[in-house]
Design a protein around this motif. Structure first.
Motif, PDB file in Angstrom:
ATOM      1  N   LYS A   7      -5.908   4.123   1.218  1.00  0.00           N
ATOM      2  CA  LYS A   7      -5.032   3.105   0.648  1.00  0.00           C
ATOM      3  C   LYS A   7      -4.938   1.957   1.652  1.00  0.00           C
ATOM      4  O   LYS A   7      -4.724   2.182   2.838  1.00  0.00           O
ATOM      5  CB  LYS A   7      -3.645   3.678   0.372  1.00  0.00           C
ATOM      6  CG  LYS A   7      -2.733   2.714  -0.335  1.00  0.00           C
ATOM      7  CD  LYS A   7      -1.434   3.371  -0.726  1.00  0.00           C
ATOM      8  CE  LYS A   7      -0.568   2.372  -1.468  1.00  0.00           C
ATOM      9  NZ  LYS A   7       0.693   2.972  -1.879  1.00  0.00           N
ATOM     10  N   LEU A   8      -5.121   0.766   1.155  1.00  0.00           N
ATOM     11  CA  LEU A   8      -5.001  -0.425   1.994  1.00  0.00           C
ATOM     12  C   LEU A   8      -3.652  -1.070   1.708  1.00  0.00           C
ATOM     13  O   LEU A   8      -3.321  -1.333   0.546  1.00  0.00           O
ATOM     14  CB  LEU A   8      -6.114  -1.426   1.695  1.00  0.00           C
ATOM     15  CG  LEU A   8      -6.008  -2.758   2.415  1.00  0.00           C
ATOM     16  CD1 LEU A   8      -6.332  -2.574   3.898  1.00  0.00           C
ATOM     17  CD2 LEU A   8      -6.914  -3.789   1.810  1.00  0.00           C
ATOM     18  N   ASP A   9      -2.892  -1.278   2.745  1.00  0.00           N
ATOM     19  CA  ASP A   9      -1.637  -2.021   2.647  1.00  0.00           C
ATOM     20  C   ASP A   9      -1.800  -3.269   3.505  1.00  0.00           C
ATOM     21  O   ASP A   9      -2.124  -3.170   4.683  1.00  0.00           O
ATOM     22  CB  ASP A   9      -0.460  -1.194   3.185  1.00  0.00           C
ATOM     23  CG  ASP A   9      -0.160   0.005   2.306  1.00  0.00           C
ATOM     24  OD1 ASP A   9       0.040  -0.199   1.107  1.00  0.00           O
ATOM     25  OD2 ASP A   9      -0.134   1.130   2.838  1.00  0.00           O
ATOM     26  N   ALA A  10      -1.600  -4.418   2.902  1.00  0.00           N
ATOM     27  CA  ALA A  10      -1.769  -5.665   3.646  1.00  0.00           C
ATOM     28  C   ALA A  10      -0.805  -6.725   3.129  1.00  0.00           C
ATOM     29  O   ALA A  10      -0.396  -6.696   1.967  1.00  0.00           O
ATOM     30  CB  ALA A  10      -3.197  -6.170   3.511  1.00  0.00           C
ATOM     31  N   GLU A  11      -0.460  -7.643   4.015  1.00  0.00           N
ATOM     32  CA  GLU A  11       0.316  -8.800   3.606  1.00  0.00           C
ATOM     33  C   GLU A  11      -0.634  -9.985   3.569  1.00  0.00           C
ATOM     34  O   GLU A  11      -1.240 -10.333   4.579  1.00  0.00           O
ATOM     35  CB  GLU A  11       1.463  -9.067   4.573  1.00  0.00           C
ATOM     36  CG  GLU A  11       2.365 -10.179   4.076  1.00  0.00           C
ATOM     37  CD  GLU A  11       3.577 -10.404   4.945  1.00  0.00           C
ATOM     38  OE1 GLU A  11       3.904 -11.580   5.184  1.00  0.00           O
ATOM     39  OE2 GLU A  11       4.179  -9.408   5.380  1.00  0.00           O
ATOM     40  N   ILE A  12      -0.771 -10.575   2.401  1.00  0.00           N
ATOM     41  CA  ILE A  12      -1.670 -11.703   2.205  1.00  0.00           C
ATOM     42  C   ILE A  12      -0.881 -12.834   1.576  1.00  0.00           C
ATOM     43  O   ILE A  12      -0.269 -12.654   0.519  1.00  0.00           O
ATOM     44  CB  ILE A  12      -2.875 -11.297   1.326  1.00  0.00           C
ATOM     45  CG1 ILE A  12      -3.649 -10.165   2.008  1.00  0.00           C
ATOM     46  CG2 ILE A  12      -3.761 -12.496   1.047  1.00  0.00           C
ATOM     47  CD1 ILE A  12      -4.751  -9.582   1.179  1.00  0.00           C
ATOM     48  N   THR A  16       2.959  -8.680  -0.158  1.00  0.00           N
ATOM     49  CA  THR A  16       2.439  -7.359   0.155  1.00  0.00           C
ATOM     50  C   THR A  16       1.583  -6.876  -1.001  1.00  0.00           C
ATOM     51  O   THR A  16       1.959  -7.002  -2.169  1.00  0.00           O
ATOM     52  CB  THR A  16       3.594  -6.363   0.400  1.00  0.00           C
ATOM     53  OG1 THR A  16       4.384  -6.859   1.477  1.00  0.00           O
ATOM     54  CG2 THR A  16       3.058  -4.989   0.749  1.00  0.00           C
ATOM     55  N   THR A  17       0.408  -6.371  -0.653  1.00  0.00           N
ATOM     56  CA  THR A  17      -0.494  -5.833  -1.658  1.00  0.00           C
ATOM     57  C   THR A  17      -1.014  -4.490  -1.168  1.00  0.00           C
ATOM     58  O   THR A  17      -1.081  -4.249   0.038  1.00  0.00           O
ATOM     59  CB  THR A  17      -1.656  -6.803  -1.950  1.00  0.00           C
ATOM     60  OG1 THR A  17      -2.431  -6.289  -3.034  1.00  0.00           O
ATOM     61  CG2 THR A  17      -2.553  -6.987  -0.755  1.00  0.00           C
ATOM     62  N   ASN A  18      -1.364  -3.623  -2.080  1.00  0.00           N
ATOM     63  CA  ASN A  18      -1.973  -2.360  -1.693  1.00  0.00           C
ATOM     64  C   ASN A  18      -2.831  -1.848  -2.836  1.00  0.00           C
ATOM     65  O   ASN A  18      -2.595  -2.163  -3.995  1.00  0.00           O
ATOM     66  CB  ASN A  18      -0.920  -1.322  -1.289  1.00  0.00           C
ATOM     67  CG  ASN A  18       0.086  -1.072  -2.378  1.00  0.00           C
ATOM     68  OD1 ASN A  18      -0.268  -0.665  -3.477  1.00  0.00           O
ATOM     69  ND2 ASN A  18       1.350  -1.337  -2.081  1.00  0.00           N
TER      70      ASN A  18
END
Length: 191
Positions: A7-12, A16-18
């Motif tokens: 699972k990728l959790d990132a702030e773009i 926040t997206t995952n």
């Protein structure tokens, strides 16, 4: 070869997206994108190199004709490109830039360095294709703003950001050497 899901959790852009993804398929996708982009650049450079070295000087490849005659009148960089026409340095940088960047991507060697300079080349190609200025909407031959050069530049940016040379590439091995381990700044051009 087992495949795991992560699972990728990132702030773009402040959001926040995952999402979940498969290691195996992401690896294959990155490898294929790197090699295909590398081949595209390598082929463009080698075909120019072969005709540049032709025994008959009338057949030698040069960017001069394009730079002097094909830049549209409304292009805001037209005079810059016309000034570059006929420069042997421009021809050599074009030929070897494409060839070596393509070869580096195919081999997965010095990918960040190569991807950066490949993207710079693509931005120059894009700049030469503009048919008007900012107030004209930056038109190009087949639309506004985005053409294949921008797509290539974005792909090269992504390959460099990911460190695509670490996936079945020379960079994977180079980063394990004691020389690179003792000089961590080299990871900015490898990967």
């Amino acid at each position: 070869m087992s495949s795991s899901t992560r699972k990728l959790d990132a702030e773009i852009l402040g959001r926040t997206t995952n999402f979940e993804y498969s290691d195996r398929w992401i690896g294959y996708a990155i490898l294929i994108l790197r090699v295909v982009m590398g081949w595209t650049l390598f082929q463009g450079g080698v075909t120019k190199l072969i005709t540049y070295l032709d025994a008959n000087p009338e057949n030698n490849w040069t960017a001069a004709g394009y730079l002097a005659n094909a830049i549209p009148q409304g292009n805001p960089f037209r005079e810059l490109f016309i000034a570059m026409a006929g420069s042997p340095l421009v021809d050599i940088l074009n030929i070897w830039g494409l060839t070596l960047t393509g070869l580096a991507l195919i081999l997965g060697a010095f990918v960040r360095w190569s991807a950066f300079w490949g993207a710079v080349m693509m931005i120059f190609y894009w700049m030469s294709s503009l048919q008007g200025g900012l107030l004209s909407g930056l038109p190009i031959a087949h639309g506004w703003v985005v053409d294949d050069h921008i797509v290539y530049a974005a792909l090269l940016f992504g390959l460099g950001a990911i460190g695509a040379g670490r996936i079945v590439g020379v960079d994977e091995y180079l980063e394990e050497t004691s020389f690179v381990q003792n000089n961590p700044w080299l990871k900015y051009i490898l990967g």
